[in-house]
Design a protein around this motif. Sequence first.
Motif, PDB file in Angstrom:
ATOM      1  N   CYS A 121      24.855  34.384 130.154  1.00 41.99           N
ATOM      2  CA  CYS A 121      24.853  33.051 129.886  1.00 41.99           C
ATOM      3  C   CYS A 121      23.813  32.193 130.241  1.00 41.99           C
ATOM      4  N   PHE A 122      23.718  30.965 129.487  1.00 42.18           N
ATOM      5  CA  PHE A 122      22.626  29.939 130.195  1.00 42.18           C
ATOM      6  C   PHE A 122      23.368  28.690 130.755  1.00 42.18           C
ATOM      7  N   ALA A 123      22.786  28.222 131.821  1.00 40.67           N
ATOM      8  CA  ALA A 123      23.607  27.011 132.662  1.00 40.67           C
ATOM      9  C   ALA A 123      22.541  25.990 132.526  1.00 40.67           C
ATOM     10  N   LEU A 124      22.804  25.032 131.653  1.00 38.48           N
ATOM     11  CA  LEU A 124      21.843  23.773 131.778  1.00 38.48           C
ATOM     12  C   LEU A 124      22.658  22.573 132.174  1.00 38.48           C
ATOM     13  N   THR A 125      23.971  22.285 131.384  1.00 40.99           N
ATOM     14  CA  THR A 125      24.643  21.128 131.434  1.00 40.99           C
ATOM     15  C   THR A 125      25.294  20.861 132.861  1.00 40.99           C
ATOM     16  N   GLU A 126      25.111  19.658 133.384  1.00 39.38           N
ATOM     17  CA  GLU A 126      25.480  19.184 134.622  1.00 39.38           C
ATOM     18  C   GLU A 126      26.633  18.142 134.372  1.00 39.38           C
ATOM     19  N   HIS A 153      28.650  22.626 134.138  1.00 42.56           N
ATOM     20  CA  HIS A 153      29.981  22.809 133.758  1.00 42.56           C
ATOM     21  C   HIS A 153      29.996  23.134 132.046  1.00 42.56           C
ATOM     22  N   LEU A 154      30.971  23.443 131.529  1.00 44.68           N
ATOM     23  CA  LEU A 154      30.958  23.563 130.073  1.00 44.68           C
ATOM     24  C   LEU A 154      30.019  25.157 129.831  1.00 44.68           C
ATOM     25  N   ILE A 155      29.950  26.152 130.785  1.00 41.20           N
ATOM     26  CA  ILE A 155      29.112  26.912 130.633  1.00 41.20           C
ATOM     27  C   ILE A 155      29.752  28.221 129.610  1.00 41.20           C
ATOM     28  N   THR A 156      29.477  28.289 128.642  1.00 41.30           N
ATOM     29  CA  THR A 156      30.249  29.561 127.729  1.00 41.30           C
ATOM     30  C   THR A 156      29.848  30.950 128.250  1.00 41.30           C
ATOM     31  N   ASN A 157      31.020  31.654 128.244  1.00 40.63           N
ATOM     32  CA  ASN A 157      30.676  33.105 128.565  1.00 40.63           C
ATOM     33  C   ASN A 157      30.998  33.283 130.050  1.00 40.63           C
ATOM     34  N   SER A 207      35.407  31.417 126.905  1.00 44.82           N
ATOM     35  CA  SER A 207      35.371  30.875 128.130  1.00 44.82           C
ATOM     36  C   SER A 207      34.250  29.631 128.240  1.00 44.82           C
ATOM     37  N   HIS A 208      34.610  28.483 128.870  1.00 42.74           N
ATOM     38  CA  HIS A 208      33.678  27.421 128.953  1.00 42.74           C
ATOM     39  C   HIS A 208      33.903  26.950 130.530  1.00 42.74           C
ATOM     40  N   GLU A 209      33.271  27.635 131.549  1.00 45.80           N
ATOM     41  CA  GLU A 209      33.674  27.236 132.917  1.00 45.80           C
ATOM     42  C   GLU A 209      32.998  26.264 133.760  1.00 45.80           C
ATOM     43  N   ARG A 356      33.574  21.291 114.802  1.00 47.24           N
ATOM     44  CA  ARG A 356      33.313  19.933 115.921  1.00 47.24           C
ATOM     45  C   ARG A 356      32.547  20.629 117.073  1.00 47.24           C
ATOM     46  N   LEU A 357      32.371  21.909 117.352  1.00 49.58           N
ATOM     47  CA  LEU A 357      31.637  22.225 118.376  1.00 49.58           C
ATOM     48  C   LEU A 357      30.073  22.350 118.195  1.00 49.58           C
ATOM     49  N   ASN A 358      30.114  22.410 116.690  1.00 50.57           N
ATOM     50  CA  ASN A 358      28.552  22.152 116.504  1.00 50.57           C
ATOM     51  C   ASN A 358      27.866  21.105 116.559  1.00 50.57           C
ATOM     52  N   TRP A 359      28.666  20.099 116.759  1.00 48.87           N
ATOM     53  CA  TRP A 359      28.076  18.859 117.223  1.00 48.87           C
ATOM     54  C   TRP A 359      27.557  18.841 118.489  1.00 48.87           C
ATOM     55  N   LEU A 360      28.100  19.401 119.351  1.00 51.21           N
ATOM     56  CA  LEU A 360      27.653  19.547 121.032  1.00 51.21           C
ATOM     57  C   LEU A 360      26.610  20.524 121.336  1.00 51.21           C
ATOM     58  N   GLU A 361      27.159  21.795 120.821  1.00 48.16           N
ATOM     59  CA  GLU A 361      26.251  22.854 121.330  1.00 48.16           C
ATOM     60  C   GLU A 361      24.632  22.443 121.354  1.00 48.16           C
ATOM     61  N   GLY A 363      22.710  20.372 122.277  1.00 51.27           N
ATOM     62  CA  GLY A 363      21.992  19.048 122.061  1.00 51.27           C
ATOM     63  C   GLY A 363      22.991  18.016 120.860  1.00 51.27           C
ATOM     64  N   THR A 364      23.229  17.067 121.148  1.00 48.38           N
ATOM     65  CA  THR A 364      24.198  16.142 120.427  1.00 48.38           C
ATOM     66  C   THR A 364      23.153  15.539 119.221  1.00 48.38           C
ATOM     67  N   PRO A 365      23.718  14.933 118.080  1.00 48.24           N
ATOM     68  CA  PRO A 365      22.961  14.247 117.243  1.00 48.24           C
ATOM     69  C   PRO A 365      21.914  13.464 117.640  1.00 48.24           C
ATOM     70  N   THR A 366      22.098  12.434 118.658  1.00 43.47           N
ATOM     71  CA  THR A 366      21.148  11.374 119.202  1.00 43.47           C
ATOM     72  C   THR A 366      19.957  12.171 119.707  1.00 43.47           C
ATOM     73  N   ILE A 367      20.280  13.274 120.196  1.00 37.84           N
ATOM     74  CA  ILE A 367      19.132  13.872 120.936  1.00 37.84           C
ATOM     75  C   ILE A 367      18.282  14.564 119.909  1.00 37.84           C
TER      76      ILE A 367
HETATM   77  C1  LIG Z   1      32.531  24.358 124.104  1.00 35.16           C
HETATM   78  C2  LIG Z   1      31.222  23.957 124.834  1.00 35.16           C
HETATM   79  C3  LIG Z   1      30.501  24.701 125.354  1.00 35.16           C
HETATM   80  C4  LIG Z   1      29.329  24.632 125.800  1.00 35.16           C
HETATM   81  N1  LIG Z   1      28.457  25.545 126.188  1.00 35.16           N
HETATM   82  C5  LIG Z   1      27.291  25.391 127.045  1.00 35.16           C
HETATM   83  C6  LIG Z   1      26.344  26.521 127.725  1.00 35.16           C
HETATM   84  O1  LIG Z   1      26.601  27.499 127.228  1.00 35.16           O
HETATM   85  N2  LIG Z   1      25.515  26.086 128.556  1.00 35.16           N
HETATM   86  C7  LIG Z   1      25.177  24.642 128.789  1.00 35.16           C
HETATM   87  O2  LIG Z   1      24.315  24.394 129.510  1.00 35.16           O
HETATM   88  N3  LIG Z   1      25.648  23.834 127.970  1.00 35.16           N
HETATM   89  C8  LIG Z   1      26.894  24.083 127.233  1.00 35.16           C
HETATM   90  N4  LIG Z   1      27.654  23.179 126.900  1.00 35.16           N
HETATM   91  C9  LIG Z   1      27.222  21.604 127.107  1.00 35.16           C
HETATM   92  C10 LIG Z   1      26.704  21.034 125.760  1.00 35.16           C
HETATM   93  O3  LIG Z   1      25.205  21.427 125.387  1.00 35.16           O
HETATM   94  C11 LIG Z   1      26.723  19.630 126.033  1.00 35.16           C
HETATM   95  O4  LIG Z   1      27.926  19.268 126.178  1.00 35.16           O
HETATM   96  C12 LIG Z   1      26.139  18.592 125.075  1.00 35.16           C
HETATM   97  O5  LIG Z   1      24.472  18.980 125.022  1.00 35.16           O
HETATM   98  C13 LIG Z   1      26.059  17.064 125.344  1.00 35.16           C
HETATM   99  O6  LIG Z   1      25.851  16.886 126.937  1.00 35.16           O
HETATM  100  P1  LIG Z   1      27.006  16.146 127.760  1.00 35.16           P
HETATM  101  O7  LIG Z   1      28.048  16.742 127.601  1.00 35.16           O
HETATM  102  O8  LIG Z   1      26.406  15.996 129.031  1.00 35.16           O
HETATM  103  O9  LIG Z   1      27.085  14.866 127.207  1.00 35.16           O
HETATM  104  P2  LIG Z   1      26.402  13.489 127.467  1.00 35.16           P
HETATM  105  O10 LIG Z   1      24.921  13.772 127.881  1.00 35.16           O
HETATM  106  O11 LIG Z   1      27.202  12.776 128.373  1.00 35.16           O
HETATM  107  O12 LIG Z   1      26.291  12.488 126.402  1.00 35.16           O
HETATM  108  C14 LIG Z   1      27.460  11.890 126.038  1.00 35.16           C
HETATM  109  C15 LIG Z   1      26.813  10.857 124.500  1.00 35.16           C
HETATM  110  O13 LIG Z   1      25.855  10.319 125.000  1.00 35.16           O
HETATM  111  C16 LIG Z   1      24.728  10.470 124.224  1.00 35.16           C
HETATM  112  N5  LIG Z   1      23.448  10.559 125.158  1.00 35.16           N
HETATM  113  C17 LIG Z   1      23.491  10.963 126.438  1.00 35.16           C
HETATM  114  N6  LIG Z   1      22.233  10.784 127.007  1.00 35.16           N
HETATM  115  C18 LIG Z   1      21.525  10.149 125.909  1.00 35.16           C
HETATM  116  C19 LIG Z   1      20.103   9.871 125.725  1.00 35.16           C
HETATM  117  N7  LIG Z   1      19.234  10.029 126.797  1.00 35.16           N
HETATM  118  N8  LIG Z   1      19.693   9.104 124.732  1.00 35.16           N
HETATM  119  C20 LIG Z   1      20.684   8.907 123.926  1.00 35.16           C
HETATM  120  N9  LIG Z   1      21.873   9.486 123.830  1.00 35.16           N
HETATM  121  C21 LIG Z   1      22.387   9.967 124.850  1.00 35.16           C
HETATM  122  C22 LIG Z   1      24.737  11.945 123.642  1.00 35.16           C
HETATM  123  O14 LIG Z   1      24.298  12.022 122.542  1.00 35.16           O
HETATM  124  C23 LIG Z   1      26.480  11.680 123.467  1.00 35.16           C
HETATM  125  O15 LIG Z   1      26.771  11.135 121.960  1.00 35.16           O
HETATM  126  C24 LIG Z   1      29.042  23.395 125.908  1.00 35.16           C
HETATM  127  C25 LIG Z   1      29.622  22.262 125.456  1.00 35.16           C
HETATM  128  C26 LIG Z   1      30.766  22.654 124.936  1.00 35.16           C
HETATM  129  C27 LIG Z   1      31.745  21.450 124.543  1.00 35.16           C
END
Ligand SMILES: Cc1cc2nc3c(=O)[nH]c(=O)nc-3n(C[C@H](O)[C@H](O)[C@H](O)COP(=O)(O)OP(=O)(O)OC[C@H]3O[C@@H](n4cnc5c(N)ncnc54)[C@H](O)[C@@H]3O)c2cc1C
Length: 391
Positions: A121-126, A153-157, A207-209, A356-361, A363-367
């Motif tokens: 797995c890869f761990a980027l999100t904090e 957090h949210l680290i798949t696998n 798992s997303h731990e 709905r997970l596709n929206w988050l995985e 990078g979100t739409p704004t990114i």
């Molecule tokens: C089920 C699941 C599995 C996941 N698996 C992994 C994984 O395996 N490894 C991993 O590393 N991550 C994983 N993630 C994390 C996922 O990549 C992040 O949740 C996602 O990138 C959004 O980051 P965040 O949750 O920190 O949201 P935030 O950064 O808190 O964003 C919240 C909102 O603010 C907006 N926003 C935040 N910063 C900015 C900015 N600078 N400019 C404009 N808009 C902004 C976002 O677009 C969003 O709408 C997983 C998430 C889920 C839900």
Amino acid sequence: MIFPDEAAYRAYLQDVKTFLWREIDPLVPQIEAQGRIPFEELRPKFRQHGLFACLVPEAYGGLGLSATQYAPVLKELAKVHGGIRAMLHVHNSSVHLIETGRPEQRQQYLPRMAQGDLLVCFALTEPDSGSGLDSKATAVRQGDVYLLNGRKHLITNAREAELFAVFCFTQNPDGSERAFSVLLVERGMPGFTIEPMAPTMGCVGASHEFLRFEQVPVPRTHVLGEEGRGSEQMLAFLEISRVFIAVAALGTAERALELALEWAKRRVTFGKPIASRQAVQGYLAEMATDIYALRHMVLDALRKYDAGQRIPEESSMCKLFALEAVGRVTDKALLVHGGLGYLKSSRIEMLYRDARLNWLEEGTPTIHKLIIARTLLQEEFAAFGRGEELL
Ligand SMILES: Cc1cc2nc3c(=O)[nH]c(=O)nc-3n(C[C@H](O)[C@H](O)[C@H](O)COP(=O)(O)OP(=O)(O)OC[C@H]3O[C@@H](n4cnc5c(N)ncnc54)[C@H](O)[C@@H]3O)c2cc1C
């Protein structure tokens, strides 16, 4: 490619499809009810059908599929079950990350990844920062090790994985020479704990731990590739991985349309199937149009990638369009199903949540809008903005 010709590849694809629909599809209600994928039971079966090996080069014991050849496998996984798709997506996309390692690291990890002996797995999100260069995780050099501290957090696998590619800042004890890097952390290293997180809305069972690193001594040899290459490595693997998310969205959308078509023909109101009503036909036509557009976008990006081109903008465009398209398609599929679609027993209800997970995985739409707009505003991208590249 391990398959000598197109026919052999097609036979492999058929084998995967048969396996998924015969053996995985019947398990879906149980996975959804229990919220858990029985990974250890399924590991030998995934191995048998090459599902851990798709993207590992042949030289390391993998199938060596191109991105375009892998896409139909992933799409079928998304049609059957989002949680299993998410699990295998993360493992398979991580191959591209591990490939950025040194030759001895590729030799050490890729064959075991292909075999499914090493789930990655890869761990980027904090929890306390944004992804990437906003990372607060640090690894301070001390002799032959880095002492890693931080939280992800949210680290798949994470529940099942044996290897964790952790993005962090490596640095000298005095805080100088900070470099964004990837450390390969193994399960069981002292000071490394994995904590469960709440169940997810969709893609259930994967798992997303939560990962906690407290003075974890990571050997210096465990820097993936070289120190300071973290940004480059992140962008290189996300570039194609985001197209794979769009492929997964396409699978979910195609399945939603299939189910909507079946239901529209079966459901009779006022003496006629709802499929004969112009309003319902409108939904179906709009769904098919989104799917057609998405299919051709991802095909274009996959082919360019396989031809050796960089596709950062195409990748974000595919991901952005995909998440919006799959949202629209699953909305309409739910409407076609009426009240029964809202019940947990309905597959459309599951696909709606999976989408709905596709929206988050990755990078979100704004990114993704930010990435696309930034490039559009650069001079060299002006031709793409005018559409000259494609038509
Ligand atoms: C089920 C699941 C599995 C996941 N698996 C992994 C994984 O395996 N490894 C991993 O590393 N991550 C994983 N993630 C994390 C996922 O990549 C992040 O949740 C996602 O990138 C959004 O980051 P965040 O949750 O920190 O949201 P935030 O950064 O808190 O964003 C919240 C909102 O603010 C907006 N926003 C935040 N910063 C900015 C900015 N600078 N400019 C404009 N808009 C902004 C976002 O677009 C969003 O709408 C997983 C998430 C889920 C839900």
